[in-house]
Structures are given as structure tokens and as C-alpha cells.
Design a protein around this motif. Structure first.
Motif, PDB file in Angstrom:
ATOM      1  N   PRO A 178      15.950   4.370  53.510  1.00 21.59           N
ATOM      2  CA  PRO A 178      14.733   4.101  52.963  1.00 21.59           C
ATOM      3  C   PRO A 178      14.407   4.820  51.610  1.00 21.59           C
ATOM      4  CG  PRO A 178      14.280   5.296  55.119  1.00 21.59           C
ATOM      5  CD  PRO A 178      15.836   4.957  54.995  1.00 21.59           C
ATOM      6  N   GLU A 179      15.193   6.002  51.426  1.00 21.76           N
ATOM      7  CA  GLU A 179      14.954   6.798  50.354  1.00 21.76           C
ATOM      8  C   GLU A 179      15.760   6.160  49.094  1.00 21.76           C
ATOM      9  OE1 GLU A 179      19.307   7.965  51.710  1.00 21.76           O
ATOM     10  OE2 GLU A 179      17.086   6.951  52.691  1.00 21.76           O
ATOM     11  N   PHE A 180      16.338   5.082  49.392  1.00 22.41           N
ATOM     12  CA  PHE A 180      16.997   4.419  48.037  1.00 22.41           C
ATOM     13  C   PHE A 180      18.278   5.104  47.777  1.00 22.41           C
ATOM     14  CE2 PHE A 180      12.684   3.467  47.527  1.00 22.41           C
ATOM     15  CZ  PHE A 180      12.491   1.982  46.828  1.00 22.41           C
ATOM     16  N   SER A 217      21.535  21.412  53.385  1.00 19.91           N
ATOM     17  CA  SER A 217      20.412  20.452  52.980  1.00 19.91           C
ATOM     18  C   SER A 217      20.862  18.991  53.140  1.00 19.91           C
ATOM     19  CB  SER A 217      20.054  20.880  51.568  1.00 19.91           C
ATOM     20  OG  SER A 217      19.530  22.123  51.346  1.00 19.91           O
ATOM     21  N   PHE A 218      19.991  17.983  52.903  1.00 18.07           N
ATOM     22  CA  PHE A 218      20.248  16.930  53.267  1.00 18.07           C
ATOM     23  C   PHE A 218      20.862  15.963  51.903  1.00 18.07           C
ATOM     24  CE2 PHE A 218      17.563  18.208  56.643  1.00 18.07           C
ATOM     25  CZ  PHE A 218      18.031  17.347  57.755  1.00 18.07           C
ATOM     26  N   ALA A 219      20.656  16.243  50.829  1.00 15.94           N
ATOM     27  CA  ALA A 219      20.801  15.418  49.712  1.00 15.94           C
ATOM     28  C   ALA A 219      22.554  15.257  49.518  1.00 15.94           C
ATOM     29  CB  ALA A 219      20.469  16.133  48.480  1.00 15.94           C
ATOM     30  N   ARG A 220      22.613  14.086  49.027  1.00 16.32           N
ATOM     31  CA  ARG A 220      24.477  14.049  49.104  1.00 16.32           C
ATOM     32  C   ARG A 220      24.631  13.073  47.860  1.00 16.32           C
ATOM     33  NH1 ARG A 220      23.900  16.951  52.545  1.00 16.32           N
ATOM     34  NH2 ARG A 220      24.882  16.803  54.528  1.00 16.32           N
ATOM     35  N   GLY A 221      26.002  13.214  47.321  1.00 17.33           N
ATOM     36  CA  GLY A 221      26.394  12.515  46.373  1.00 17.33           C
ATOM     37  C   GLY A 221      26.309  13.236  45.163  1.00 17.33           C
ATOM     38  N   LEU A 277      22.912   9.562  44.058  1.00 20.07           N
ATOM     39  CA  LEU A 277      22.372  10.362  45.015  1.00 20.07           C
ATOM     40  C   LEU A 277      21.581   9.787  46.326  1.00 20.07           C
ATOM     41  CD1 LEU A 277      21.399  13.427  45.007  1.00 20.07           C
ATOM     42  CD2 LEU A 277      19.078  12.520  44.243  1.00 20.07           C
ATOM     43  N   TRP A 278      21.709  10.301  47.296  1.00 25.37           N
ATOM     44  CA  TRP A 278      21.081   9.670  48.632  1.00 25.37           C
ATOM     45  C   TRP A 278      20.825  10.904  49.720  1.00 25.37           C
ATOM     46  CZ3 TRP A 278      26.045   9.039  47.294  1.00 25.37           C
ATOM     47  CH2 TRP A 278      26.959   9.345  48.153  1.00 25.37           C
ATOM     48  N   CYS A 320      17.484  13.231  41.004  1.00 26.47           N
ATOM     49  CA  CYS A 320      16.320  12.193  40.968  1.00 26.47           C
ATOM     50  C   CYS A 320      15.449  12.664  42.110  1.00 26.47           C
ATOM     51  CB  CYS A 320      17.109  10.758  41.587  1.00 26.47           C
ATOM     52  SG  CYS A 320      18.484  10.423  40.574  1.00 26.47           S
ATOM     53  N   PHE A 321      15.782  13.281  43.181  1.00 26.53           N
ATOM     54  CA  PHE A 321      14.700  13.676  44.148  1.00 26.53           C
ATOM     55  C   PHE A 321      13.943  14.857  43.462  1.00 26.53           C
ATOM     56  CE2 PHE A 321      17.706  11.857  47.450  1.00 26.53           C
ATOM     57  CZ  PHE A 321      17.315  10.534  47.504  1.00 26.53           C
TER      58      PHE A 321
END
Length: 483
Positions: free
Chosen positions: A249-251, A391-395, A361-362, A426-427
Motif C-alpha cells: 500500500p506504500e506504492f 530499516s524497511f526501505a528497499r530498492g 523504491l518500496w 521519495c519517502f
């Protein structure tokens, strides 16, 4: 010249390294997905999937919901990169009239930055008047005049949204206004929702000998904030593709650029350089960060006409050229992006072969239920973009587009200040925090267009809504600088 998708020496960094790609969380082997996106044994087959994306005129829409590669408890980075290119190719394939699908108003709506529907005049395919850079109310981007005999032009932006997302946005706004949905909530845009931001320049900024290398169309363009419009030939130079898939759902935040815009920063040489003029980069070399620092007086970079991509594919490196130690392992992700660019470009024979994927990014939501996914987004709030180990960010952990986040690729004022603790992506700005009240959180607040629409619905003028957004973005920048 940049971005004919790197050299084979980078793209083919051992076939074995791509055959056994690193899982984004556990280091397990790449699996064969249930549908469409299969693990590949070499960079040159990353885009040879079933059903085939080629020829481009027949590219199918990516599978995104139940039964798709994302409908699993354990994902791999590769499927996100495959979705990104698949989605871009589907959006740019010609419709029955020969125009890209994303410019077909019956399929994808053009909207303002405040999610209001745009009426596109007959004889044109897009309306352009917005020039504001991400993170600023007044910063703009201008092209290198030496690229075309002294002609410099402003970069313009359009926003497009599919009916699924647009209808959901209207519904969420009504629910928030009526109080049936609290200001802090776990709601999210439905699977299949997508939003695009596209960067354009007047064709006059591009030499005649290179104009066929760009996708061009007729725009209704205003140079005076919408007072008057003129039909103008424009060229597409960049695109963000942002979409919701199953369990995310975070796109997914994917971005694409034209090949001939600017160089990547060379971290080992501490410079960016080009032997020839490019659309956004003046022939020569710039050292340090001044090319991507905005000068409010000249309305150019501190070093004029020499903007660059801070990190190739948005994947951060150290000053010695090695990859930073982040929330995921490298070079697997870099190889994924470089390999799929090689694969797609080798299969295209139309103008879109001159564009490349600059990463996406996701968040890692593996093993979480839909409720837990939304709760994770809300709990991270302004920390969604954190790239430190664990952390949770990927890509692409410093994901940006040189045409849109030109001057916000970092919030630091020097190269030496950039490290894994303060990477911008982006986040950094698209988080679950509300513009109006940062303590209010929801996955639906990731869309700035939706938030601006909501702000107007709550009685704020366009100017006031922009000021509220700018204040929220400036708050983010200040927090990032303190890290």
C-alpha cells in the motif's frame, strides 16, 4: 555520454551473481514467481517474461493483485524492477490512435497537483503550466542553452492518475470531511491505483538533429500561470510511475529519464562530467555539490546548467566508489537495475528505447497482513525513507529523478555530509504524515496530490494549500539535516 545503460562490464558482473540474486530481507535464493516475472540467469533475459512485453505495441499490463508475483510472503527485488519497466512500457504503448496510453484521457486522467481534473483542449494531448520543483514553491529547472544554439527553456510538469486512484481519493476525502474516517487511519489506495508525474520541455530546447530521439507531442502550454495557453510542441524527458500492488500500500515509486539529460556523479573522481553538451548539463566538469544546489537569485544551480544524478540508479555509494552499507545488500540490486535496462533496450525499436529506468523504491512488507502493512506505514511516519541497516526501505535508497528532484537529491550542503543516515528519497517527503497535522498518519497521505485536494476541500485556497505543503516539506528537510 550518459546512460546508454552502462557498460557490459557493470551489467554482466558475473552471470552467477544474477542467477542467485539476494532476497531483500533474508539472503535466500531468488525464486521462480507464480506468474509472469521469473528469475533470470543473465542480465539480458531479465525482461524476457511471459506474457512477453514485446513488441512494445502489445505490452500487457503488469499483474498486480491476487495471484501476481507480489501475492506471496517472501519477495525479491527483481520483481519490483520488472513491474516498473512493465508498467512504463504498458503506459507508453500506442493506443488505437497511435498515442501513448497514459495520454488517453478515457484511460488515465490528467489532474492538477491538487487532484482536480484537467480539461485537455482538442488538438493537444496534455496541458502544461506547472514549473515548480519538488520541495520548493518557487524553484524551477532550466535547460542548458548550449544544447541548442543558445536556446534555454523551462521544464514543465504534468500529473496523471487512473480512475481507480482518482475515485478512491474522492471517496477518502468525503469520508474524512464527514468524520466517518478519522484523521489518523489505516486506509490505503486499492491495488491497481497509479499516479504519474511527467517532465516536459518545449521542443525548441532540443537541436533538430536530436528531436527524433525524444517522444514529442502537442501541448497546451502556458508561460504565465494559466492566463493564456499556446499549442506548443514538447518533448518528454522524465517520468515517475507510482503504483499500488498486492501487499504494498506504500506504492512502488519508479522513475525514468531520457538518456541525454546529464551525467551521473562519479564518486571516485568527486566530479560529474560530460564531453558534450546534454539537455541539462553544460559540456565540461563540475566538482562537488554546487550543480544540484539551487540559487534563488539566478534561479539556476549554484554551478549553472550542470545538474547531475547524485547516484547512478539512486543506489548510494561511498567516496571510494563502493556501495554504502544500507538496509539491503549490494551489488545485487544494482545489477538488477542495470541488467533489466540492458534487456529492455535491446528489445525496443521505437523512441522509448532512448529512455532508461533509474530505479524504484518500496518497503519490505514481507510476511505482514494488510492491516500490519498499513500499521507499519503509519508507525514509520516520517522515517519511512530510512536506509540504515535494519530499516524497511528497499530498492533505490536515494531514489530521485534529475528532472523533478533536481535540487532535493540530498538535503546536505556538501558531498562530505552525505552518509547512510541522511539519504534522501521519495519517502523523505511522501510519508504517512498529514501536511496539516504531522501527528495524523495514514497510508493515503503518501499522495501529495490527494493531500492538496483534501486541503482545498477543507477551505484552503490553492496558494494556501501550497504553503501548507511547502511548510511540511521544509520541516522534513530540517529534520534530515539534523541526522
Amino acid at each position: 555520454m550518459k546512460k546508454n545503460t552502462l557498460t557490459l562490464s557493470l551489467g554482466l558482473l558475473t552471470i552467477a551473481g544474477l542467477a542467485i540474486l539476494t532476497n531483500c530481507t533474508s539472503g535466500t535464493e531468488e525464486k521462480i514467481d507464480k506468474t509472469g516475472y521469473n528469475a533470470s540467469s543473465s542480465p539480458d533475459s531479465l525482461c524476457l517474461v511471459s506474457p512477453s512485453w514485446f513488441p512494445h505495441s502489445q505490452t500487457p499490463a503488469p499483474e498486480e493483485g491476487i495471484g501476481s508475483p507480489f501475492d506471496t510472503s517472501s519477495t525479491t527485488n527483481q520483481i519490483f524492477h520488472q513491474w516498473s519497466w512493465n508498467k512504463f512500457l504498458w503506459l507508453t504503448k500506442p493506443d488505437a490512435g497511435g498515442n501513448p496510453l497514459f495520454l488517453n484521457q478515457a484511460k488515465v486522467k490528467q489532474v492538477t497537483s491538487h487532484m482536480n481534473a484537467v480539461t485537455v483542449p482538442s488538438g493537444t494531448l496534455v496541458v502544461l503550466q506547472d514549473t515548480a520543483q519538488a520541495g520548493f514553491q518557487s524553484a524551477v529547472l532550466q535547460t542548458n542553452p548550449d544544447y541548442n544554439n543558445g536556446t534555454s527553456a523551462m521544464v514543465y510538469y504534468s500529473i496523471h492518475m487512473n480512475p481507480t486512484m482518482y475515485t478512491a481519493g474522492l471517496s477518502f476525502a468525503n469520508q474524512l470531511e464527514s468524520g466517518t474516517l478519522p484523521a489518523s487511519n489505516d486506509a490505503s489506495f486499492p491495488v491497481g491505483s497509479f499516479e504519474l508525474k511527467v517532465a516536459w520541455v518545449p521542443l525548441s530546447a532540443i537541436p533538430a538533429s536530436k528531436q527524433n530521439d525524444y517522444y514529442t507531442t502537442t501541448a497546451s502550454l502556458s508561460t504565465n500561470n494559466g492566463v493564456s495557453f499556446t499549442n506548443t510542441q514538447v518533448a518528454l524527458i522524465g517520468m515517475h510511475v507510482v503504483g499500488v500492488v498486492q501487499n504494498h500500500p506504500e506504492f512502488i515509486w519508479a522513475t525514468f529519464e531520457h538518456d541525454d539529460l546529464s551525467p551521473d556523479y562519479d564518486w571516485t573522481a568527486n566530479s560529474a562530467s560530460s564531453a558534450s553538451d546534454q539537455l541539462l548539463f553544460k559540456n565540461g566538469t563540475t566538482t562537488g555539490i554546487n550543480g544540484i544546489l539551487y540559487n534563488t537569485t539566478t534561479k539556476l544551480g549554484q554551478t549553472p546548467y550542470q545538474v547531475f544524478d547524485l547516484f547512478q540508479y539512486g543506489i548510494p555509494r561511498n567516496p571510494d566508489g563502493t556501495f554504502m552499507n544500507t538496509s539491503q545488500q549490494e551489488p545485487a540490486d544494482f545489477q538488477n537495475v542495470d541488467g533489466i535496462n540492458q534487456c529492455v533496450k535491446s528489445q525496443l525499436n521505437d523512441v522509448w528505447a532512448n529512455y532508461f529506468y533509474n530505479g524504484s523504491l518500496w518497503l519490505n512488507t514481507d510476511g505482514k497482513t494488510p492491516a500490519q502493512q498499513a500499521q507499519l506505514i503509519d508507525s514509520l511516519a516520517g522515517n519511512m525513507g530510512n536506509a540504515t541497516p535494519g530499516s524497511f526501505a528497499r530498492g533505490s535508497l536515494n531514489c530521485a529523478n534529475v528532472t523533478m528532484e533536481t535540487f532535493t537529491q540530498t538535503f546536505e550542503s556538501s558531498m562530505s555530509g552525505i552518509d547512510v543516515s541522511n539519504l534522501a528519497n521519495c519517502f523523505s517527503c511522501h510519508s504517512s504524515q498529514s501536511f496539516a497535522q504531522s501527528s495524523n498518519v495514514s497510508p493515503i497521505y503518501l499522495s501529495h496530490s490527494f493531500q492538496d485536494y483534501l486541503s482545498e476541500q477543507q477551505g484552503n485556497s490553492f496558494k494556501k494549500a501550497e504553503a501548507i505543503k511547502s511548510k511540511a516539506e521544509q520541516r522534513v528537510m530540517k529534520l534530515m539535516k539534523k541526522k
